[in-house]
Design an enzyme around this catalytic site. Structure first.
Site, PDB file in Angstrom:
ATOM      1  N   ASP A  27       0.826  -1.215   0.000  1.00  0.00           N
ATOM      2  CA  ASP A  27       0.000   0.000   0.000  1.00  0.00           C
ATOM      3  C   ASP A  27       0.854   1.257   0.000  1.00  0.00           C
ATOM      4  O   ASP A  27       0.510   2.258  -0.619  1.00  0.00           O
ATOM      5  CB  ASP A  27      -0.922   0.022   1.231  1.00  0.00           C
ATOM      6  CG  ASP A  27      -2.203  -0.747   1.010  1.00  0.00           C
ATOM      7  OD1 ASP A  27      -2.618  -0.883  -0.144  1.00  0.00           O
ATOM      8  OD2 ASP A  27      -2.785  -1.220   1.992  1.00  0.00           O
TER       9      ASP A  27
ATOM     10  N   LEU B 125     -10.979   0.596   2.501  1.00  0.00           N
ATOM     11  CA  LEU B 125     -10.704   1.369   1.291  1.00  0.00           C
ATOM     12  C   LEU B 125     -10.979   2.852   1.505  1.00  0.00           C
ATOM     13  O   LEU B 125     -10.310   3.700   0.898  1.00  0.00           O
ATOM     14  CB  LEU B 125     -11.542   0.849   0.118  1.00  0.00           C
ATOM     15  CG  LEU B 125     -11.132   1.404  -1.242  1.00  0.00           C
ATOM     16  CD1 LEU B 125      -9.693   1.044  -1.558  1.00  0.00           C
ATOM     17  CD2 LEU B 125     -12.045   0.907  -2.340  1.00  0.00           C
TER      18      LEU B 125
ATOM     19  N   ASP C 124     -10.223   4.618   4.095  1.00  0.00           N
ATOM     20  CA  ASP C 124      -8.974   5.154   4.630  1.00  0.00           C
ATOM     21  C   ASP C 124      -7.870   5.155   3.574  1.00  0.00           C
ATOM     22  O   ASP C 124      -7.187   6.153   3.351  1.00  0.00           O
ATOM     23  CB  ASP C 124      -8.567   4.323   5.845  1.00  0.00           C
ATOM     24  CG  ASP C 124      -7.162   4.606   6.325  1.00  0.00           C
ATOM     25  OD1 ASP C 124      -6.756   5.778   6.275  1.00  0.00           O
ATOM     26  OD2 ASP C 124      -6.479   3.656   6.741  1.00  0.00           O
TER      27      ASP C 124
ATOM     28  N   HIS D 152      -8.557   6.460  11.709  1.00  0.00           N
ATOM     29  CA  HIS D 152      -7.583   6.313  10.628  1.00  0.00           C
ATOM     30  C   HIS D 152      -7.759   7.394   9.572  1.00  0.00           C
ATOM     31  O   HIS D 152      -6.775   7.947   9.061  1.00  0.00           O
ATOM     32  CB  HIS D 152      -7.724   4.933   9.974  1.00  0.00           C
ATOM     33  CG  HIS D 152      -7.049   3.840  10.731  1.00  0.00           C
ATOM     34  ND1 HIS D 152      -7.418   2.522  10.629  1.00  0.00           N
ATOM     35  CD2 HIS D 152      -6.017   3.866  11.599  1.00  0.00           C
ATOM     36  CE1 HIS D 152      -6.649   1.789  11.405  1.00  0.00           C
ATOM     37  NE2 HIS D 152      -5.798   2.574  12.008  1.00  0.00           N
TER      38      HIS D 152
END
Length: 333
Positions: A98, A282, A284, A305
């Site tokens: 990520d 998703l 975040d 988050h």
């Protein structure tokens, strides 16, 4: 040099700061890394993300050691490279990937990063979530990446191995504000090969099929894999007309397979009750892409988050607007 206080969040602050530092060319200093966590400081998973990001942008780094509570990252230019890193624990391979995904937007040639660690582990979506949910949605706005899995790694031993290939990419704005009709439900159930005798993967998958009254022979993938430690996971992917969402659960010693599946089903049912276009993971993880390309995303709610991620993004000069949406929270870049 930007200075960021990491005391009010976890690893997401580090990952987002690394991505944006590499892309902007702006050096960053993070103090109090993961300051509100029981074990503060840089952990193996974050160290792997630091090393991989630094390799792709020829960065100089201070504080790149386990336990360090101060990290200084001075990036160079983003350039293609082939790099391997071993987390050394069951830390999440998916979260390392990520960190690197946004760097595809600055590449002139493909880059590959191979990471060894946990593919199915605690405190993070499984790697299959990145493959089946996040990557397809980002591909629709121009992100060109490939993910290959050589082996699975369950908590607590890890030992899984996967490769991310980043191709030069140009993003268009995100538009994830409506679900549309539910077209199908896919189930991905995996377990270590030592659990085959107990039909663990089949029981997880059949529990999902029975609960949702769907045909288990359609859209269901059951697999047994070699792994350094016993384990299992299940991922439910809801494919809608305009989007998709994922809901996972992880097996552990003493937890019946049916209970593992029920945890993922409960998350899916809660999502179905709302109108959000993406799941909480998703929501975040989309913020960096909203900052880079603009657009809008309808999230289920504003989480801690999201708030900490917004603060990091704003430190780099971008803004994510948050407002009430139709059945959720609208995030706009």
């Amino acid at each position: 040099m930007l200075e960021i206080d990491g005391s009010d969040g976890g690893g997401q602050i580090v990952r987002t700061a690394l991505s944006l530092s590499a892309l902007s060319g702006e050096a960053v200093r993070i103090e109090n890394v993961r300051g509100d966590r029981p074990t503060p400081g840089v952990r193996p998973q974050h160290l792997a993300a630091i090393e991989a990001t630094a390799a792709l942008c020829e960065a100089t780094v201070e504080g790149d050691e386990q336990g360090s509570e101060t990290l200084v990252f001075r990036p160079g230019a983003v350039e293609a490279d082939d790099f391997s890193v071993d987390i050394g624990t069951a830390g999440s391979v998916a979260l390392v990937f990520d960190t690197l995904l946004p760097l595809a937007t600055a590449l002139d040639a493909p880059a590959t990063v191979t990471v060894t660690g946990g593919t199915d582990t605690e405190w993070a979506p499984p790697l299959s979530y990145l493959q089946r949910v996040k990557r397809p949605l980002l591909a629709e706005v121009g992100l060109d990446v490939e993910i290959s899995v050589d082996s699975r790694g369950f908590y607590p031993a890890g030992g899984g191995r996967a490769t991310l290939t980043l191709h030069p990419s140009t993003l268009s704005p995100l538009s994830l504000t409506e679900r549309g009709a539910l077209r199908r439900v896919e189930t991905y159930s995996a377990a270590s090969d030592g659990l085959a005798g107990a039909d663990v993967a089949e029981r997880q998958a059949s529990t999902v099929a029975e609960d949702l009254a769907i045909d288990a022979s359609v859209g269901t993938e059951v697999s047994y894999v070699e792994a350094d430690s016993p384990g299992s996971s299940v991922l439910i992917v809801a494919v809608y007309e305009h989007t998709r969402a994922g809901f996972s659960a992880l097996g552990e010693a003493g937890k019946p397979s049916e209970e593992v599946a029920s945890e993922a089903l409960e998350s899916f049912r809660r999502f179905q009750e709302g109108a959000a276009a993406v799941d909480s993971h998703l929501a975040d993880q989309s913020l960096v892409f909203l900052a880079l390309a603009g657009g809008s995303v309808l999230a289920p709610e504003v989480t801690d988050h999201i708030e900490t991620n917004r603060a990091v993004i704003e430190a780099f000069g971008s803004e994510i607007a948050v407002s009430d949406g139709d059945g959720g929270v609208l995030l706009e870049g």
